[in-house]
Design an enzyme around this catalytic site. Sequence first.
Site, PDB file in Angstrom:
ATOM      1  N   ASP A 278      -7.004   1.051   0.962  1.00  0.00           N
ATOM      2  CA  ASP A 278      -6.751   1.055   2.239  1.00  0.00           C
ATOM      3  C   ASP A 278      -8.348   0.778   2.795  1.00  0.00           C
ATOM      4  O   ASP A 278      -9.035   0.365   1.894  1.00  0.00           O
ATOM      5  CB  ASP A 278      -6.483   2.513   2.854  1.00  0.00           C
ATOM      6  CG  ASP A 278      -7.445   3.538   2.329  1.00  0.00           C
ATOM      7  OD1 ASP A 278      -8.522   3.116   1.561  1.00  0.00           O
ATOM      8  OD2 ASP A 278      -7.435   4.701   2.935  1.00  0.00           O
TER       9      ASP A 278
ATOM     10  N   LYS B 257       0.817  -1.273  -0.065  1.00  0.00           N
ATOM     11  CA  LYS B 257      -0.123   0.002   0.164  1.00  0.00           C
ATOM     12  C   LYS B 257       0.921   1.416  -0.071  1.00  0.00           C
ATOM     13  O   LYS B 257       0.612   2.049  -0.834  1.00  0.00           O
ATOM     14  CB  LYS B 257      -0.778  -0.025   1.345  1.00  0.00           C
ATOM     15  CG  LYS B 257      -1.758   1.099   1.437  1.00  0.00           C
ATOM     16  CD  LYS B 257      -2.422   1.358   2.735  1.00  0.00           C
ATOM     17  CE  LYS B 257      -2.627   2.684   3.178  1.00  0.00           C
ATOM     18  NZ  LYS B 257      -3.077   2.958   4.329  1.00  0.00           N
TER      19      LYS B 257
END
Length: 214
Positions: A142, A124
Amino acid sequence: MAKQLDYHTIREIFTRFQAVDPEPKGELDHVNAYTLVVAVALSAQATDVGVNKATKELFKIADTPEKMLALGEEGVTEHIKTIGLYRNKAKNVIKLSRILVDDYGGDVPNSRAALESLPGVGRKTANVVLNMWWQYPAQAVDTHIFRVGNRTGICPGKDVVAVERAIEDHIPVDFQQHAHHWLILHGRYTCVARKPKCGVCVIRDLCQFEDKTE
């Protein structure tokens, strides 16, 4: 989990997102690629607002890996102790700074594999840096994107990798660069977890969420 929306519906959704916010930006403060990497790494299990408060003074004195190393782990800890998991994060900031200096001449690499090899930097974080600094259409999934993707049918998936793949496969290429920012902001301010603000949602009529609020 909602079923995958069709191409025309997704294009209309992102056309509306673009009309409201043509150039969406990430909300983590940074001054260069290095401070962006550090800020995103610090943001795990913390809010962007909290990270920005902690890094405001830190980045004034340590905006390069060399300066961060000179500050040292205890110095970093003092600046970020208002953030969750701050001790471990301080260690990672020093470790990744050392690797950047020793292996990359102090520069931040622009490949996902190299970024993911840095302590405290996962997929991420790497995708955020690739997207925000290098303008590569990487999708950083997320909790907000995971929720919005599955709730609406824009990019449903059982895990973050599946949602990331759904974004890449189903969102038109001309919206890919800003896709994750539009989705994050929509999840952060409108399609919130407990009481989504469906009454003011610009894609209410296109969304598949069955429990819409007024």
